[in-house]
Design a protein around this motif. Structure first.
Motif, short mmCIF file in Angstrom:
data_model
loop_
_atom_site.label_atom_id
_atom_site.label_comp_id
_atom_site.label_asym_id
_atom_site.label_seq_id
_atom_site.Cartn_x
_atom_site.Cartn_y
_atom_site.Cartn_z
N ILE A 573 28.90 34.34 54.09
CA ILE A 573 29.42 32.99 54.20
C ILE A 573 28.79 32.37 55.44
N GLU A 574 28.15 31.22 55.26
CA GLU A 574 27.45 30.57 56.36
C GLU A 574 28.35 29.54 57.03
N HIS A 575 28.39 29.58 58.33
CA HIS A 575 29.11 28.63 59.18
C HIS A 575 30.61 28.94 59.21
N ALA A 576 31.10 29.16 60.41
CA ALA A 576 32.52 29.46 60.57
C ALA A 576 33.39 28.30 60.11
N ASP A 577 32.88 27.06 60.24
CA ASP A 577 33.72 25.94 59.82
C ASP A 577 33.91 25.89 58.31
N SER A 578 33.13 26.69 57.55
CA SER A 578 33.35 26.77 56.10
C SER A 578 34.76 27.26 55.77
N PHE A 579 35.35 28.06 56.66
CA PHE A 579 36.69 28.57 56.41
C PHE A 579 37.72 27.45 56.41
N PHE A 580 37.43 26.39 57.17
CA PHE A 580 38.35 25.25 57.19
C PHE A 580 38.01 24.25 56.08
N LEU A 620 29.92 37.25 57.77
CA LEU A 620 30.06 35.89 58.28
C LEU A 620 28.91 35.61 59.25
N VAL A 621 28.21 34.50 59.00
CA VAL A 621 27.21 34.00 59.95
C VAL A 621 27.81 32.73 60.55
N PRO A 622 28.44 32.82 61.73
CA PRO A 622 29.24 31.69 62.22
C PRO A 622 28.42 30.45 62.60
N SER A 623 27.18 30.63 63.04
CA SER A 623 26.34 29.52 63.55
C SER A 623 27.10 28.67 64.55
N LEU A 624 27.65 29.31 65.55
CA LEU A 624 28.45 28.63 66.57
C LEU A 624 27.61 27.68 67.41
N ALA A 642 34.72 22.67 67.47
CA ALA A 642 33.96 23.76 68.09
C ALA A 642 34.87 24.92 68.55
N PRO A 643 35.98 24.66 69.26
CA PRO A 643 36.86 25.78 69.64
C PRO A 643 37.48 26.47 68.43
N TRP A 644 37.74 25.71 67.36
CA TRP A 644 38.33 26.32 66.16
C TRP A 644 37.34 27.28 65.50
N THR A 645 36.06 26.92 65.49
CA THR A 645 35.07 27.82 64.88
C THR A 645 34.99 29.13 65.66
N GLN A 646 35.14 29.03 66.98
CA GLN A 646 35.14 30.27 67.76
C GLN A 646 36.43 31.07 67.51
N GLU A 647 37.50 30.35 67.31
CA GLU A 647 38.79 30.99 67.03
C GLU A 647 38.75 31.76 65.71
N ILE A 648 38.19 31.14 64.64
CA ILE A 648 38.14 31.82 63.35
C ILE A 648 37.13 32.96 63.38
N THR A 649 36.08 32.83 64.20
CA THR A 649 35.12 33.93 64.35
C THR A 649 35.80 35.12 65.01
N ARG A 650 36.60 34.85 66.02
CA ARG A 650 37.34 35.93 66.68
C ARG A 650 38.28 36.62 65.68
N ALA A 655 39.48 41.17 62.00
CA ALA A 655 39.82 41.66 60.66
C ALA A 655 38.79 42.63 60.11
N GLY A 656 37.67 42.79 60.80
CA GLY A 656 36.64 43.73 60.34
C GLY A 656 35.51 43.10 59.55
N ILE A 657 35.43 41.77 59.50
CA ILE A 657 34.32 41.12 58.80
C ILE A 657 33.05 41.29 59.62
N PRO A 658 31.97 41.79 59.02
CA PRO A 658 30.72 41.93 59.77
C PRO A 658 30.21 40.56 60.21
N ILE A 659 29.74 40.48 61.44
CA ILE A 659 29.22 39.23 62.00
C ILE A 659 27.72 39.36 62.18
N ALA A 660 27.00 38.35 61.70
CA ALA A 660 25.54 38.28 61.91
C ALA A 660 25.24 37.01 62.69
N ALA A 661 24.39 37.13 63.69
CA ALA A 661 24.05 35.99 64.54
C ALA A 661 23.05 35.08 63.83
#
Length: 754
Positions: A573-580, A620-624, A642-650, A655-661
């Motif tokens: 899933i690309e971009h942490a803001d996709s969760f919102f 998850l590729v957060p693209s912060l 911006a702070p929310w995207t960091q919050e959902i990435t945290r 939760a154990g979701i692999p993070i890719a930069a």
């Protein structure tokens, strides 16, 4: 000096053979104008297959360079190279003011005008086409790129009025064989069909004067002009126009003669093509930073209309690489009163600041790359083991023919060796880094070495021109140019949108299989889904991708929940803001506001959802970085998001979701710089709670093994490709040290860094 060109069939450039590039022939000295802080040369330019020269003026700033530069494009017609409007010295003045700011420029007389008048082109001819004018610009641009005083990475175009259309054709890659400008500046452009724009200007002129105009006058004139475009200057068209012109101030007794003259004038090839052309379709295809400047006095625009014009021209591309400026005071772009022959300083500042911003990434030439070395030894280096998290001190690492051959704790033994030895004392060696979300085409081929200079040896391109990307990958693999190794998606797979750049629209279920099969046959590594893909098409794409063994990744489309996308097999899933945004867009979520979506992910139900996504192995590729830069540069809603995207990435990491930069290096104008941005992303990931080791894994182990499908990839081990980064500090102690690069090994090539 006068510089002329001859066009060989091939020219060797840095070991490469590039077809059709010109060579310079220095001839007799000519007029040179020494300006304060700059030098102006009168030049002749000859294009391939065209013996008639163009006359131009090249202005070079003081200093050795290489300088950024801009091609100043005159409007169509009998305009000299110095003019923006008839009789002025606008471009000459702009050229000199840009030179004061360190920017070179070239301005050229149109065909058959001024110094470009000759036996082949004795006068300007309105039978010229848009494509021919664009080809002229491509030749001028090619000439500029070959000047040794100029930085060919940083050469763009600036055009005014109807000159913006051929300039846009060049910038949108619609001139065969031409190279794309680094940036595009459009003064007083309109995205509407020329005939619509002409009628509106005539109506505005009358209303600004007498204010009296019959309601149907504009529609009648538009109908007459449309008839002229469709049928030519027929008697019926002339008659309809003659009946309309008195409403626009033409005396009745002159209306027929004026209508005949008008029809004859606008019956020429150029006018008919321009009046029938809708430039916004080309403007939206411009592949690089673009600036639109609109002046109220020129277009009779208020703020609301300016917004509509800018949106019509650029559509959703404004979120990527486009900027626009509105000049609310009168005076067009010119000084008022007697000064109307020169541009306003405000306009010059806007232009020069944009050029600096659009080309401001590090263009310091890289040291000449060595060939792939038969043997390379990194001696007495501290090897960072990203698997165990340990540092193995004082190791000797031997590389042969581009692969790691040995890792020993003592110097290599044996007979004499002609290996190249790099002293790694007090340095740290890490695997080559991955940027898992880039858009290479937004920066162009010339920027590819920049990723390597920042230690990024692998990238995952998330949407671009497939033909270009495949050719660049071939050239990198063949050793013809420096660049990172690439995984490629090709076009975005999306539903219908105004912006169709790099997109393959999939609107029907039956379209999915042939598109997937075609892309797979062409060599893409995965499929990239975008946000407007219809639900039923998404479901079919997931089925076909699984059947073909083709990974698919991307945005969570409207109507789909993140957990549904994960269950369907989405690899990342690309971009942490996709969760919102996904929750807000999905009608079955019951959530309509981003704050509600944030609260939902903080709930127990949301935490369970994240754990299920983790169990599926979805990355998850957060693209912060992209959101962080937008928040810093533009403010607005991004400051909140911006702070929310960091919050959902945290939360995702917990939760154990692999993070890719990944950095989303599409946003060139906002300063998301190739290579450099990845180190900012790693710092943000540590701020989200990842340890320095986990952040380092997000750019090594995770992408190599999840996306590269190499179970041993992303680590320093015998048998692995020699893609390595030599650091001056320990990244496990401070993630900032990933940017302290002493050198990079890319496929066995040693690239020392200053």
């Amino acid at each position: 000096m006068i510089w002329k060109l001859r066009m060989p069939s091939t020219r060797a450039v840095a070991g490469l053979f590039l077809a059709g590039f010109p060579q310079f022939v220095q001839e007799e000295p000519a007029a040179v104008n020494h300006l304060a802080g700059a030098t102006e040369y009168e030049v002749e330019i000859r294009h391939a297959g065209n013996g008639s020269p163009f006359a131009g003026s090249l202005v070079l700033p003081a200093g050795e360079g290489p300088h950024p530069a801009v091609l100043l494009v005159s409007p169509a017609g009998e305009h000299g190279k110095d003019e923006l409007r008839r009789g002025g010295q606008h471009y000459a003045d702009l050229a000199r003011k840009l030179a004061d700011r360190g920017i070179a420029s070239l301005r050229v007389d149109n065909r058959g005008v001024g110094g470009s008048r000759n036996s082949s082109w004795p006068a300007w001819n309105w039978s010229i086409t848009l494509q021919e004018l664009a080809a002229d610009l491509a030749g001028h641009f090619r000439w500029l790129r070959q000047r040794p005083e100029l930085d060919f990475h940083r050469i763009g175009v600036l055009a005014h009025g109807d000159g913006t259309v051929p300039a846009a054709l060049l910038a949108a890659d619609q001139v065969p064989g031409a190279r794309r400008p680094a940036f595009t500046i459009l003064l007083s452009a309109s995205g509407r069909r020329g005939v619509e724009d002409l009628v509106d200007r005539m109506v505005t002129r009358v209303e600004a004067g007498s204010g009296a105009l019959p309601p149907a006058a504009g529609e009648s004139l538009l109908s007459a002009l449309t008839g002229l475009l469709d049928h030519g200057p027929t008697s019926e068209v002339v008659e309809q126009m003659a009946k309309t012109l008195p409403s626009f101030g033409v005396p009745d007794q002159q209306a027929e003669a004026q209508a005949q003259a008008f029809a004859a004038n606008y019956g020429h090839t150029w006018h008919r093509q321009f009046l029938g052309y809708r430039p916004s379709e080309t403007f939206r295809q411009i592949r690089g930073p673009v600036l639109l400047v609109l002046a109220d006095d020129d277009n009779r625009l208020d703020a609301e209309v300016s917004e509509r014009v800018a949106a019509d021209i650029f559509g959703s591309t404004m979120a990527f690489n486009a900027r626009w400026k509105r000049l609310p005071e009168g005076g067009h772009f010119l000084e008022p009163g007697d000064g109307r022959k020169i541009l306003r300083d405000e306009v010059v500042d806007i232009i020069s600041n944009f050029i600096t911003e659009a080309t401001g990434f590090d263009n310091t030439p890289l040291p000449p790359p060595s060939p792939v070395l038969a043997e390379l030894v990194v001696a007495n280096v501290n090897v960072v083991d990203v698997v165990s998290g340990e540092v193995h001190a004082n190791r000797w690492l031997t590389i042969r023919n581009g692969a790691i051959a040995d890792i020993e704790d003592v110097p290599p033994t044996g007979g004499p060796s002609d290996a190249t030895v790099i002293d790694g004392s007090n340095h740290f060696l890490i695997p080559g880094l991955w940027d898992s979300h880039v858009h290479l085409c937004m920066w162009g081929r010339d920027a590819l070495p920049r990723w390597l200079s920042h230690g990024v040896t692998h990238v995952r391109d998330m949407g671009g021109d497939l033909r270009e990307l495949l050719e660049w990958r071939r050239q990198v693999q063949a050793g013809e140019m420096l660049g990172p190794k690439m995984l490629i998606a090709g076009p975005f797979l999306d539903g219908e949108k105004p912006n169709d750049i790099y997109r393959q629209f999939l609107l029907q279920v039956e379209e999915v299989e042939p598109v997937v099969d075609t892309l797979q046959a062409k060599g893409v590594d995965f499929l990239k889904v975008h946000s407007q893909l219809p639900e039923e098409v998404f479901a079919e794409l997931a089925r076909v991708a699984k059947e073909r063994g083709m990974p698919f990744v991307g945005h969570v489309p409207a109507g789909i929940l993140p957990l549904q996308a994960s269950h369907a097999g989405m690899a990342s899933i690309e971009h942490a803001d996709s969760f919102f945004s996904a929750l807000v867009r999905a009608p079955n979520s019951g959530i309509r506001e981003w704050q509600q979506a944030r609260s939902w992910w903080q709930s127990e139900e949301g935490r369970i959802g994240l754990q299920k996504i983790a169990a599926n192995g979805t990355v998850l590729v957060p693209s912060l970085t992209a959101v962080d830069v937008i928040a810093e540069r533009l403010g607005g809603p991004a400051k909140v998001i911006a702070p929310w995207t960091q919050e959902i990435t945290r939360a995702a990491h917990s939760a154990g979701i692999p993070i890719a930069a990944g950095t989303d290096t599409a946003r060139r104008l906002l300063g998301v710089i190739p290579g450099e941005a990845l180190h900012h992303e790693l710092r943000l990931l540590v701020a989200c709670g990842l340890s320095p080791l986990e952040a380092l894994r997000s750019a090594t182990l995770v992408p190599a093994r999840r996306f590269g499908h190499d179970p041993k990839g992303g680590a320093i081990a015998v048998g692995q490709a020699a893609d390595l980064v030599l650091l001056r500090g320990n990244p496990l102690e401070d993630i900032e040290n990933t940017a302290a690069i002493a050198g990079v090994v890319a496929g066995g090539r040693w690239l020392p860094q200053p």
